[in-house]
Design an enzyme around this catalytic site. Structure first.
Site, PDB file in Angstrom:
ATOM      1  N   MET B   1       0.840  -1.186   0.000  1.00 33.58           N
ATOM      2  CA  MET B   1       0.000   0.000   0.000  1.00 33.58           C
ATOM      3  C   MET B   1       0.881   1.244   0.000  1.00 33.58           C
ATOM      4  O   MET B   1       1.848   1.319   0.730  1.00 33.58           O
ATOM      5  CB  MET B   1      -0.876   0.006   1.244  1.00 33.58           C
ATOM      6  N   CYS B   2       0.528   2.174  -0.829  1.00 32.15           N
ATOM      7  CA  CYS B   2       1.234   3.452  -0.807  1.00 32.15           C
ATOM      8  C   CYS B   2       0.919   4.133   0.519  1.00 32.15           C
ATOM      9  O   CYS B   2      -0.043   3.795   1.195  1.00 32.15           O
ATOM     10  CB  CYS B   2       0.786   4.333  -1.960  1.00 32.15           C
TER      11      CYS B   2
END
Lengths: 280, 280
Positions: B1-2
């Site tokens: 996940m960013c």
């Protein structure tokens, strides 16, 4: 006078050599000490660096040097503030998106009584005549063309808009959309197209030389545009007063030249700028 | 996940402490190694740094640290590419001008089948769902309001647009126009508002602490928004699933919370992201 620098090439090229001479005009060998900005196209993206510190001792400029960014289109500007507060919002190059691509613009000069109606598509954020002119150009292009037109229609439209805007004063500018680079002279703007056979070049502002033959391939073509020549041992071409040129892949593909072109001597160009209230 | 990072304050504040913990998630303590971006509002201007190098060893990130830029509004993003090619044009935060001011947007998540009609005012340059969502929000705001509306009309419009877009998938985002900062959670987003009496804070990702009492005045109010808490000895608030908040000068001035708010456990949030094809 602020200084402009542009580059347009047929292969991603490192601008560090030219930038080094250029940035030294920002506080060391010249008096452009109010900040600088440089924008590099990388593919469809833009890497933009702005600094309100003089470029000669800016850590941002150090980064640009260390990073050796390669780009096919570069627009840079050293600013001596003459109009509008010195602030980040007033630092060139300015950037906007049009037709799904980014555009960069840097201006050197001063436009009097230039107050175009507020744009429906583009508005200035800062307080400079330069950003107003850029937004006006984009606004008019965007109104005329919903999609990006072919290069001839684009050039003709930019040429007409430029001719109208320059009636307001000094309008030296460099503008790029990542493919084309437009350069227009009201007073002083010079360019050189480097191609094979490449030789050695010596910076005027610094005791630095580079052998381009060692860092290029025979097919490379690199146009560099600057207010004043950056090297002392190469022949730079001067743009005529009111001449607009459009580069693509290192070549001039269109130009609009006055019928009786006048080439302004450097001293006169500096004097004109001074008289117009543009600091030199 | 960013990972997302935002800051909204009532006085220009140095984000280096938070950024140091955040950037270490870009390749050292976490796996977000595809580049990063950070945008700082300075007055009406924006200083934007993008890098496609992992943030943990990026020279651009080193510059951000060394420069100690003070800002009232910051939007930052570390990217693990999941959709769209890794390129500068796809690097958050994205920037556009609307109503004569700049807007920044960073997104963490993934939108499925999100293909809004092409905008008349705003178009994506890169190929991410994120930039399309940003352009869509601006396009709809600009169509609805020719001029910037008051904060309540603005918040309500953004909330309605957000509710529609999130039906397409995960839509954690941070967006700012230099005055307001919007934060929306589909899964994980946390915030803290630091104000007097200031204490000491310890970064989770690094053996670093700071005594905010020594670097603030009693009137300072600093909101920091991050995907996951950055410090281990402070109480961070979590946004509920589908909650939108709007900060101004370090305070939440508007929020839209579901009737029965659900707070997603961190492990579940990471699992949801994984299942949606968003790298973790």
């Amino acid at each position: 006078m602020c200084q402009l620098l542009g580059m347009n090439c047929n292969t991603p090229t490192d601008i560090v050599f030219s930038f080094e001479g250029f940035r030294r005009r920002g506080g060391l060998t010249d008096h452009h000490a109010d900040g600088f900005g440089i924008g590099f196209f990388e593919g469809r993206g833009v890497r933009l660096f702005h600094d309100d510190k003089p470029s000669a001792d800016s850590p941002v400029a150090d980064l640009v040097k260390a990073y050796q960014i390669k780009s096919e289109n570069v627009v840079a500007h050293i600013r001596k503030a003459t109009q509008g507060q010195t602030s980040l919002a007033n630092t060139h190059p300015f950037m906007r998106e049009m037709w799904g691509g980014y555009w960069l613009f840097a201006h050197n000069g001063h436009l009097k009584n230039f107050a175009p109606e507020q744009g429906g598509f583009y508005r200035a954020v800062g307080s400079t005549d330069s950003e107003r002119a850029f937004c006006h150009i984009l606004e008019q292009l965007r109104r005329r063309f919903c999609e990006r037109p072919d290069e001839h229609a684009l050039f003709d439209a930019v040429a007409d808009l430029t001719a109208a805007i320059r009636t307001h004063g000094l309008f030296n500018f460099v503008m790029s959309d990542g493919e084309y680079l437009f350069a227009h002279a009201s007073t002083l703007l010079h360019y050189i197209v480097r191609k094979a056979p490449f030789g050695e070049a010596h910076l005027i502002d610094d005791d630095v030389k580079v052998d381009f033959a060692a860092v290029t391939t025979p097919n490379d073509k690199v146009a560099v545009i600057a207010t004043l020549p950056l090297t002392g041992n190469e022949i730079w071409q001067q743009l005529a007063v009111n001449e607009l040129v459009m580069f693509r892949r290192g070549d001039i593909v269109r130009r609009r030249l006055p019928e009786n072109p006048v080439y302004m001597p450097v001293e006169e160009g500096l004097a004109v700028a001074r008289a117009a209230g543009v600091s030199v």
